[in-house]
Design a protein around this motif. Structure first.
Motif, mmCIF file in Angstrom:
data_model
loop_
_atom_site.group_PDB
_atom_site.id
_atom_site.type_symbol
_atom_site.label_atom_id
_atom_site.label_comp_id
_atom_site.label_asym_id
_atom_site.label_seq_id
_atom_site.Cartn_x
_atom_site.Cartn_y
_atom_site.Cartn_z
ATOM 1 N N ALA A 1 0.824 -1.222 0.000
ATOM 2 C CA ALA A 1 0.000 0.000 0.000
ATOM 3 C C ALA A 1 0.851 1.262 0.000
ATOM 4 C CB ALA A 1 -0.916 -0.007 1.220
ATOM 5 N N ALA A 2 2.080 1.148 0.499
ATOM 6 C CA ALA A 2 2.962 2.318 0.586
ATOM 7 C C ALA A 2 3.673 2.622 -0.730
ATOM 8 C CB ALA A 2 3.996 2.122 1.686
ATOM 9 N N ARG A 3 3.661 1.694 -1.645
ATOM 10 C CA ARG A 3 4.361 1.928 -2.907
ATOM 11 C C ARG A 3 3.638 2.973 -3.747
ATOM 12 N NH1 ARG A 3 5.896 -3.778 -5.644
ATOM 13 N NH2 ARG A 3 3.723 -4.215 -5.140
ATOM 14 N N CYS A 4 4.405 3.884 -4.283
ATOM 15 C CA CYS A 4 3.846 4.894 -5.163
ATOM 16 C C CYS A 4 3.769 4.337 -6.582
ATOM 17 C CB CYS A 4 4.699 6.158 -5.135
ATOM 18 S SG CYS A 4 6.383 5.914 -5.751
ATOM 19 N N GLU A 5 3.098 5.053 -7.461
ATOM 20 C CA GLU A 5 3.006 4.619 -8.855
ATOM 21 C C GLU A 5 4.411 4.592 -9.469
ATOM 22 O OE1 GLU A 5 0.747 5.803 -13.055
ATOM 23 O OE2 GLU A 5 0.283 6.875 -11.189
ATOM 24 N N GLY A 6 4.743 3.489 -10.085
ATOM 25 C CA GLY A 6 6.063 3.361 -10.688
ATOM 26 C C GLY A 6 7.187 3.179 -9.693
ATOM 27 N N SER A 7 6.861 2.754 -8.481
ATOM 28 C CA SER A 7 7.871 2.592 -7.441
ATOM 29 C C SER A 7 8.984 1.649 -7.889
ATOM 30 C CB SER A 7 7.228 2.037 -6.163
ATOM 31 O OG SER A 7 8.210 1.794 -5.168
ATOM 32 N N ALA A 8 10.215 1.988 -7.504
ATOM 33 C CA ALA A 8 11.373 1.141 -7.811
ATOM 34 C C ALA A 8 11.443 -0.066 -6.882
ATOM 35 C CB ALA A 8 12.656 1.956 -7.703
ATOM 36 N N VAL A 9 10.636 -0.075 -5.834
ATOM 37 C CA VAL A 9 10.678 -1.151 -4.852
ATOM 38 C C VAL A 9 9.813 -2.325 -5.307
ATOM 39 C CG1 VAL A 9 10.079 -1.839 -2.499
ATOM 40 C CG2 VAL A 9 11.129 0.397 -2.923
ATOM 41 N N LYS A 10 10.435 -3.493 -5.380
ATOM 42 C CA LYS A 10 9.698 -4.722 -5.611
ATOM 43 C C LYS A 10 9.608 -5.463 -4.283
ATOM 44 C CE LYS A 10 11.364 -5.324 -10.360
ATOM 45 N NZ LYS A 10 12.114 -6.231 -11.293
ATOM 46 N N LEU A 11 8.507 -6.152 -4.070
ATOM 47 C CA LEU A 11 8.310 -6.874 -2.815
ATOM 48 C C LEU A 11 8.458 -8.374 -3.020
ATOM 49 C CD1 LEU A 11 5.246 -4.973 -1.322
ATOM 50 C CD2 LEU A 11 7.684 -4.596 -0.873
ATOM 51 N N GLY A 12 8.942 -9.016 -1.979
ATOM 52 C CA GLY A 12 9.096 -10.455 -2.031
ATOM 53 C C GLY A 12 8.729 -11.087 -0.704
ATOM 54 N N SER A 13 8.456 -12.373 -0.750
ATOM 55 C CA SER A 13 8.131 -13.129 0.462
ATOM 56 C C SER A 13 9.354 -13.924 0.910
ATOM 57 C CB SER A 13 6.976 -14.093 0.202
ATOM 58 O OG SER A 13 7.387 -15.136 -0.682
ATOM 59 N N GLN A 14 9.322 -14.338 2.155
ATOM 60 C CA GLN A 14 10.385 -15.174 2.686
ATOM 61 C C GLN A 14 9.995 -16.633 2.492
ATOM 62 O OE1 GLN A 14 10.907 -13.605 6.651
ATOM 63 N NE2 GLN A 14 12.031 -11.821 5.897
ATOM 64 N N SER A 15 10.269 -17.125 1.303
ATOM 65 C CA SER A 15 9.984 -18.476 0.831
ATOM 66 C C SER A 15 8.486 -18.677 0.555
ATOM 67 C CB SER A 15 10.485 -19.536 1.821
ATOM 68 O OG SER A 15 10.574 -20.794 1.172
ATOM 69 N N VAL A 16 8.184 -19.815 -0.039
ATOM 70 C CA VAL A 16 6.803 -20.239 -0.301
ATOM 71 C C VAL A 16 6.695 -21.715 0.066
ATOM 72 C CG1 VAL A 16 6.415 -18.577 -2.157
ATOM 73 C CG2 VAL A 16 7.279 -20.866 -2.712
ATOM 74 N N TYR A 17 5.465 -22.166 0.223
ATOM 75 C CA TYR A 17 5.233 -23.581 0.522
ATOM 76 C C TYR A 17 5.423 -24.406 -0.749
ATOM 77 C CZ TYR A 17 2.949 -27.660 2.625
ATOM 78 O OH TYR A 17 2.668 -28.907 3.121
ATOM 79 N N ARG A 18 5.719 -25.674 -0.586
ATOM 80 C CA ARG A 18 6.003 -26.540 -1.731
ATOM 81 C C ARG A 18 4.757 -26.990 -2.476
ATOM 82 N NH1 ARG A 18 7.191 -29.096 2.996
ATOM 83 N NH2 ARG A 18 5.934 -30.930 3.548
ATOM 84 N N GLU A 19 3.584 -26.695 -1.946
ATOM 85 C CA GLU A 19 2.326 -26.982 -2.634
ATOM 86 C C GLU A 19 1.539 -25.683 -2.754
ATOM 87 O OE1 GLU A 19 0.204 -30.128 -0.697
ATOM 88 O OE2 GLU A 19 1.975 -31.407 -0.554
ATOM 89 N N ASP A 20 0.608 -25.648 -3.706
ATOM 90 C CA ASP A 20 -0.119 -24.404 -3.955
ATOM 91 C C ASP A 20 -1.607 -24.689 -4.160
ATOM 92 O OD1 ASP A 20 -0.596 -21.719 -4.366
ATOM 93 O OD2 ASP A 20 0.589 -21.549 -6.195
ATOM 94 N N ALA A 21 -2.394 -23.642 -4.027
ATOM 95 C CA ALA A 21 -3.821 -23.763 -4.307
ATOM 96 C C ALA A 21 -4.031 -23.975 -5.805
ATOM 97 C CB ALA A 21 -4.553 -22.502 -3.851
ATOM 98 N N ALA A 22 -5.144 -24.583 -6.154
ATOM 99 C CA ALA A 22 -5.439 -24.842 -7.558
ATOM 100 C C ALA A 22 -6.941 -24.897 -7.764
ATOM 101 C CB ALA A 22 -4.803 -26.149 -8.011
ATOM 102 N N VAL A 23 -7.388 -24.370 -8.910
ATOM 103 C CA VAL A 23 -8.803 -24.442 -9.254
ATOM 104 C C VAL A 23 -9.216 -25.908 -9.345
ATOM 105 C CG1 VAL A 23 -10.535 -23.897 -10.996
ATOM 106 C CG2 VAL A 23 -8.710 -22.260 -10.484
ATOM 107 N N GLY A 24 -10.260 -26.250 -8.608
ATOM 108 C CA GLY A 24 -10.718 -27.633 -8.601
ATOM 109 C C GLY A 24 -9.905 -28.542 -7.707
ATOM 110 N N GLY A 25 -8.945 -27.947 -6.977
ATOM 111 C CA GLY A 25 -8.108 -28.741 -6.088
ATOM 112 C C GLY A 25 -8.087 -28.144 -4.698
ATOM 113 N N ASN A 26 -6.956 -28.134 -4.079
ATOM 114 C CA ASN A 26 -6.819 -27.583 -2.735
ATOM 115 C C ASN A 26 -6.946 -26.068 -2.802
ATOM 116 O OD1 ASN A 26 -6.175 -26.872 -0.141
ATOM 117 N ND2 ASN A 26 -4.230 -27.957 -0.073
ATOM 118 N N PHE A 27 -7.998 -25.535 -2.208
ATOM 119 C CA PHE A 27 -8.226 -24.087 -2.288
ATOM 120 C C PHE A 27 -7.848 -23.351 -1.014
ATOM 121 C CE2 PHE A 27 -12.146 -26.188 -0.963
ATOM 122 C CZ PHE A 27 -12.450 -25.536 0.217
#
Length: 278
Positions: free
Chosen positions: A65-91
């Motif tokens: 929410a703090a990023r301005c239009e065209g902000s040079a800052v990209k955001l990232g997470s600290q890792s992700v889980y090895r499985e993901d949600a999927a349409v028709g699957g684990n939601f």
């Protein structure tokens, strides 16, 4: 392309709870970091350098929410889980885990996978089950890398050897790369080298020759992927790291290691200025 990555770990924890955060109230912390840096980062050419900040999940919405239009800052997470949600699957059956889909929905463009702290945690859990094969950790990380890539997230993949592994560093790093990135989309992915044996108070960091040797080896094994120094980009080593042609950037964590230890946005900007030369 140069890459300046920032891993904010748990630097949000207030001092009253044993942490180092004196920057902002907890609910404002992520946004405060973005607000105090994005204007100054706009002067750099986005075709020449990118800036990615990896935040604990609780702060991603505030930071986005703090990023301005065209902000040079990209955001990232600290890792992700090895499985993901999927349409028709684990939601949504992901209690305590962080699927790549939610990371993307929170506004992230990148994720950091395989940081030495994540590797240590996974190895500890596996050891409790009697599994001591280091390849098992790399196989789990490989699934995370693929899950992130499937959602279009850039991956910063961390590798590195411990003091016990250092005599066999070539074998260790090759295994981490070849197993961890096996079958994964490497387009846009970056490797961060962490000299785990040298990280921590009182330890001697690797010199220029050692870092260059490692970076050359990683590029050879990985097929020329970009490599950043993950042992901590600081004001003290920024010029040295910038002088190594095989190193394509760095990973910043703490900015102050004595006195009022912690992360400070103005010092973060000074590290970038020193590394890039302006």
């Amino acid at each position: 392309m140069k890459h300046i990555f920032l891993n904010l770990k748990r630097f949000d924890l207030p001092k009253a709870y044993g942490g180092v955060n004196s920057l902002a109230p907890l609910q404002e912390w992520g946004g405060q970091i973005v607000r105090e840096t994005q204007a100054q980062l706009q002067k750099y050419d986005p075709k020449q350098v990118e800036f990615v900040m990896y935040l604990p999940e609780a702060h991603l919405l505030n930071a986005a929410a703090a990023r301005c239009e065209g902000s040079a800052v990209k955001l990232g997470s600290q890792s992700v889980y090895r499985e993901d949600a999927a349409v028709g699957g684990n939601f949504g059956a992901f209690t305590s885990n962080r699927p790549a889909g939610i990371v993307k929905a929170l506004g992230c463009e990148s994720t950091i996978i395989g940081h030495c702290e994540e590797r240590r945690d996974k190895a500890g859990v596996l050891a409790e089950a009697g599994v001591t094969d280091p390849a098992a950790v790399n196989r789990l990380l490989n699934r995370e890398v693929k899950a992130a890539a499937a959602r279009g997230l850039q991956v910063l993949y961390c590798i590195g050897e411990t003091s016990e592994e250092q005599p066999n560093w070539q074998e260790v790093l090759r295994s981490q790369i070849e197993i961890g990135l096996d079958g994964a989309d490497r387009n846009g992915a970056v490797i961060a080298y962490e000299p785990v044996w040298a990280i921590g108070p009182g330890k001697t960091p690797p010199d220029r020759a050692y870092i260059q040797m490692i970076a050359q080896y990683i590029k050879e094994v990985s097929g020329g992927m970009d490599v950043v120094y993950g042992g901590g980009l600081k004001v003290d080593n920024a010029e040295m790291l910038a002088s190594i042609p095989e190193v394509d950037g760095g990973l910043i964590a703490l900015t102050r290691f004595t006195g009022e230890i912690g992360f400070y946005p103005d010092e973060y900007l000074e590290i970038i200025k020193t590394y890039l030369g302006f």
